[in-house]
Motif scaffolding. Structure first.
Motif, PDB file in Angstrom:
ATOM      1  N   THR A  99       0.852  14.867   8.134  1.00 51.29           N
ATOM      2  CA  THR A  99       1.018  16.034   7.262  1.00 51.29           C
ATOM      3  C   THR A  99       1.915  17.074   7.911  1.00 51.29           C
ATOM      4  OG1 THR A  99      -1.173  15.673   6.298  1.00 51.29           O
ATOM      5  CG2 THR A  99      -0.207  17.868   6.028  1.00 51.29           C
ATOM      6  N   TYR A 100       1.772  17.258   9.211  1.00 48.14           N
ATOM      7  CA  TYR A 100       2.623  18.205   9.930  1.00 48.14           C
ATOM      8  C   TYR A 100       4.092  17.805   9.824  1.00 48.14           C
ATOM      9  CZ  TYR A 100       4.938  20.331  13.962  1.00 48.14           C
ATOM     10  OH  TYR A 100       5.827  20.998  14.775  1.00 48.14           O
ATOM     11  N   LYS A 115       9.034  18.639   8.354  1.00 46.94           N
ATOM     12  CA  LYS A 115       9.929  18.517   9.509  1.00 46.94           C
ATOM     13  C   LYS A 115      10.845  17.308   9.365  1.00 46.94           C
ATOM     14  CE  LYS A 115       6.992  21.608  10.960  1.00 46.94           C
ATOM     15  NZ  LYS A 115       5.972  21.391   9.930  1.00 46.94           N
ATOM     16  N   TYR A 116      10.389  16.328   8.585  1.00 53.27           N
ATOM     17  CA  TYR A 116      11.172  15.114   8.372  1.00 53.27           C
ATOM     18  C   TYR A 116      11.186  14.816   6.888  1.00 53.27           C
ATOM     19  CZ  TYR A 116      12.571  10.197   8.414  1.00 53.27           C
ATOM     20  OH  TYR A 116      13.213   9.008   8.171  1.00 53.27           O
ATOM     21  N   VAL A 117      12.372  14.610   6.336  1.00 57.61           N
ATOM     22  CA  VAL A 117      12.520  14.263   4.932  1.00 57.61           C
ATOM     23  C   VAL A 117      12.945  12.797   4.874  1.00 57.61           C
ATOM     24  CG1 VAL A 117      13.733  14.734   2.773  1.00 57.61           C
ATOM     25  CG2 VAL A 117      13.146  16.618   4.313  1.00 57.61           C
ATOM     26  N   THR A 147      15.472  12.295  17.839  1.00 59.51           N
ATOM     27  CA  THR A 147      14.966  13.262  18.824  1.00 59.51           C
ATOM     28  C   THR A 147      14.067  14.296  18.154  1.00 59.51           C
ATOM     29  OG1 THR A 147      16.897  12.980  20.254  1.00 59.51           O
ATOM     30  CG2 THR A 147      15.661  15.034  20.477  1.00 59.51           C
ATOM     31  N   TRP A 148      14.452  14.746  16.982  1.00 57.76           N
ATOM     32  CA  TRP A 148      13.673  15.736  16.232  1.00 57.76           C
ATOM     33  C   TRP A 148      12.285  15.196  15.917  1.00 57.76           C
ATOM     34  CZ3 TRP A 148      14.091  20.720  15.034  1.00 57.76           C
ATOM     35  CH2 TRP A 148      13.446  21.237  13.912  1.00 57.76           C
ATOM     36  N   VAL A 149      12.202  13.961  15.431  1.00 54.38           N
ATOM     37  CA  VAL A 149      10.908  13.358  15.108  1.00 54.38           C
ATOM     38  C   VAL A 149      10.095  13.143  16.379  1.00 54.38           C
ATOM     39  CG1 VAL A 149       9.791  11.274  14.204  1.00 54.38           C
ATOM     40  CG2 VAL A 149      11.710  12.284  12.973  1.00 54.38           C
ATOM     41  N   ASP A 290      19.168  18.458   0.884  1.00 54.56           N
ATOM     42  CA  ASP A 290      17.921  19.159   1.194  1.00 54.56           C
ATOM     43  C   ASP A 290      17.725  19.270   2.700  1.00 54.56           C
ATOM     44  OD1 ASP A 290      15.406  20.369   0.798  1.00 54.56           O
ATOM     45  OD2 ASP A 290      14.392  18.434   0.918  1.00 54.56           O
ATOM     46  N   ILE A 291      17.966  18.165   3.422  1.00 54.22           N
ATOM     47  CA  ILE A 291      17.815  18.171   4.877  1.00 54.22           C
ATOM     48  C   ILE A 291      18.781  19.169   5.510  1.00 54.22           C
ATOM     49  CG2 ILE A 291      18.109  16.788   6.967  1.00 54.22           C
ATOM     50  CD1 ILE A 291      17.281  14.331   5.259  1.00 54.22           C
TER      51      ILE A 291
END
Length: 418
Positions: A99-100, A115-117, A147-149, A290-291
């Motif tokens: 969910t985060y 945080k991730y689409v 890296t973001w994920v 969107d991202i």
């Protein structure tokens, strides 16, 4: 399961191995002899009232806070309402971690920003992998948010995303295993006091999540240092005749891409120790727009860029150009185009738009226009000055020039391409 005590952002040690953010002795705020223009602790800028002094005991705000600090309120809200089972030493349940990352609204109305689409199942598989004894390998072409994920997964699972080894061609075994304090070593010989644990070793002993970025850039013989760690969950220390065993909660997230030059293939033995999750490029123009829009907004706030009126039209234009050149065909499927040598990733689109916003705010009229993004697009597309320049010019003349409503963009691109 009760949450373990959480260290504050100021108290939590930050351990990163492999790269630094600047020269070791570089001044933090300016030349050593520069005249002081404000209080010792710096100043903050209030957009309404001009420069405002920080409180004497207030630390300067980080340019890019770690995920666990930037989204501390969301993580705390999830932890407060998370009544599902949690693996050993996890701050959140697997459901709350997903969910985060994916976003949602909690029962009390708290909004968790995505945080991730992308496909939900990808995130669920990644989170589930971390709840087992298998390490996680995030694989994909450059710019797919690996890296973001990785950072946000570590922040949500362990509350600390900084146990990081940055892979490079010069990464040594010591960066993954341990090193030595040579002053202690020479004075007293090998001992626990002389040993300098790596981020991976610390994660093993504390039951945390370690991260290895750009695993395939690390030399193959150094990569294989991870085999014993991931299979036996132990790190031998032969100099001391002992070992460090991983405790519950330990796991490792690695990122890699197999497209860039200078990468080293993983051995089959090491690859078997990972569950591999491939992060794809965005499926549609709308998803990619969107991202880019979300990330540009976040970067604009962190960089304190002056607000610019909505640039949705130019964001969509940048994304369209990147996708058409990346796919080798126009959006309507009518015209085939040549593909340049670069990746033209979503991350590069974000960089182009952010640079355009800065140009519009500081040197333009405050409105994001084609002329603000043209140079950035040229720089992203033309990596090989000979071959890519031909690809770009053909695209401009065959596609951009004939497209309705793109005349200003065509002229701006011709100007910077001349």
């Amino acid at each position: 399961m009760a949450l373990p005590a959480q260290r504050s952002a100021d108290e939590r040690p930050r351990t990163t191995t492999g790269t630094t953010t600047g020269p070791a002795n570089a001044p933090e705020t300016g030349p050593a002899n520069a005249p002081e223009t404000g209080p010792a602790n710096g100043t903050a800028t209030d957009p309404a009232n001009g420069p405002a002094q920080d409180a004497p005991d207030q630390a300067p705000e980080a340019l890019r806070p770690h995920a666990e600090d930037a989204f501390a309120d969301e993580l705390a809200a999830l932890a407060a309402q998370d009544d599902r089972p949690r693996p050993a030493r996890w701050r959140l349940s697997p459901w709350a971690v997903a969910t985060y990352l994916l976003g949602g609204t909690l029962p009390d109305g708290t909004v968790i920003t995505p945080k991730y689409v992308g496909p939900r199942r990808i995130v669920e598989v990644a989170v589930t992998t971390l709840a087992t004894d298998r390490a996680l390998l995030l694989l994909g072409v450059p710019g797919t948010a690996k890296t973001w994920v990785s950072e946000h997964l570590a922040a949500a699972v362990s509350g600390d995303s900084t146990l990081l080894v940055q892979g490079t061609a010069g990464t040594s075994e010591e960066a993954i295993r341990y090193g030595w304090n040579y002053a202690q070593l020479l004075a007293h010989g090998p001992s626990r006091d002389a040993l300098v644990p790596s981020p991976v070793m610390r994660a093993m002993s504390e039951g945390m999540t370690a991260r290895v970025e750009e695993l395939t850039r690390i030399p193959a013989d150094v990569q294989d240092t991870l085999i014993t760690i991931l299979s036996e969950k132990t790190l031998p220390i032969p100099e001391l005749g002992t070992e460090t065993q991983a405790v519950g909660g330990f796991n490792l997230i690695a990122t890699a891409n197999d497209r860039d030059r200078g990468v080293n293939d993983l051995s089959s033995a090491l690859r078997r120790r990972f569950n591999t999750v491939v992060l794809p490029l965005p499926e549609s123009v709308e998803a990619e727009v969107d991202i880019v829009s979300r990330r540009v907004e976040q970067l604009g706030r962190s960089l304190e860029l002056p607000e610019v009126p909505a640039g949705a039209e130019e964001i969509r234009r940048v994304v369209t150009v990147f996708r058409e050149l990346r796919d080798g065909i126009t959006a309507d499927g009518r015209t085939k185009v040549k593909t340049p040598s670069g990746t033209l990733s979503t991350a590069e689109a974000i960089s182009v738009v952010t640079g355009g916003l800065a140009l519009a705010a500081h040197f333009g009229d405050g409105v994001l226009r084609p002329s603000d993004v043209a140079a950035g697009i040229l720089g992203a597309v033309v990596r090989d000055p000979a071959a890519d320049r031909v690809v770009w010019r053909e695209y401009l003349e065959a596609v951009v020039r004939e497209r309705e409503g793109w005349q200003d963009f065509y002229r701006a691109c011709r100007e910077v391409s001349a």
